[in-house]
Design an enzyme around this catalytic site. Structure first.
Site, PDB file in Angstrom:
ATOM      1  N   PRO A 242       0.781  -1.240   0.000  1.00  0.00           N
ATOM      2  CG  PRO A 242       0.045  -0.920   2.189  1.00  0.00           C
ATOM      3  CD  PRO A 242       0.758  -1.915   1.310  1.00  0.00           C
ATOM      4  CB  CYS A 243       3.168   2.752  -2.429  1.00  0.00           C
ATOM      5  SG  CYS A 243       2.308   2.468  -3.986  1.00  0.00           S
TER       6      CYS A 243
END
Length: 275
Positions: A242-243
């Site tokens: 989850p950047c």
């Protein structure tokens, strides 16, 4: 001269040299003292000049190995004394031996395809070990994601299967529809530093956010916010790593490889109803 311009000159100098220069030689070329050079790299990249030089030489070696050049010749071409030095360098930077890099993806079959998702068209690729790529694109004429997949897994056999991609899309995004999401494995490759950053991203709970500086602290490189940003941007698997949960310290969205609108949507969905 700005820090960026000085670093740019340093990279050009390193690229022009057959043998990696020492710190004093690099400092002399830049017109700085050794102390000033160390301060510059710590301030701009969060790492030492030596580590920076190692990364550039390692990348040169990686590209040569991927082109199937033998280990001895690669060692000599990048200015190292022999395979032993090359082995130490690639293990230190990539966590893989020269032989492992050279045969990366050999005997591996990757199934890839295009699928619709809540965030538009996606390219999804998977190995028997897990998802190795998830990218968003506006249409199939955008060849960037597929080109990246082929480059990163150049020795693998790629097989297109859009039906399988649709199945994976349904599984990946089930949590956004209020369903109980099953665990999904990812199978990615990167430098040791990138892997550390991606692991830190996985520790950010859904519905929460972090900053580049906080991630830098987590990977024990507190001055490496800029390098963390590079690693976040290099994430090959959107959503699953989850950047999108990383913002600038002032609260600005920062960047997102697949477009800020998608980043806003993801954050809104998670803040409203954490997956």
């Amino acid at each position: 001269m700005s820090d960026y311009e000085t670093i740019k000159r340093a990279i050009e100098f390193l690229d022009s040299r057959h043998t990696p220069p020492g710190l004093e030689e690099l400092a002399t070329f830049l017109g700085l003292s050794v102390f000033q050079t160390q301060r510059l790299f710590a301030r701009w990249a969060g790492i030492s000049p030596k580590r920076f030089t190692q990364a550039i030489v390692a990348e040169k070696a990686r590209l040569k190995l991927l082109s199937q050049e033998n280990v001895l010749q690669t060692s000599l071409d990048v200015g190292l004394s022999g395979p032993g030095r090359l082995h130490d360098l690639t293990v230190n930077v990539y966590g893989a031996t020269p032989g492992e890099i050279r045969t990366l993806g050999a005997d591996l079959t990757i199934t890839w395809g295009y699928a619709e998702s809540p965030l538009g068209l996606a390219l999804i690729a998977a190995t028997p070990r897990g998802i190795c790529a998830l990218s968003f694109l506006d249409n199939e004429s955008d060849e960037g994601p597929l080109a990246r997949l082929k480059k990163e897994w150049c020795s693998a056999t790629l097989y297109r299967d859009d039906t399988r991609a649709e199945e994976l899309s349904a599984l990946i995004f089930s949590g956004f529809r209020g369903e109980i999401a099953d665990p999904i494995h990812v199978y990615v490759q990167g430098t040791n530093f990138q892997i550390r950053v991606w692991r830190a991203l996985l520790e950010i709970p859904s519905g929460e956010i972090s900053s580049y500086g906080e991630i830098a602290e987590k990977v024990q490189s507190p001055r490496a916010s800029r390098a963390v940003g590079g690693a976040v941007g290099a994430n090959p698997v959107a959503v699953l790593i989850p950047c999108h949960r990383v913002l600038r310290s002032n609260g600005d969205l920062g960047g997102y490889h697949w477009g800020l609108e998608r980043k806003r949507i993801l954050l809104a969905l998670e803040l409203k109803d954490p997956v």
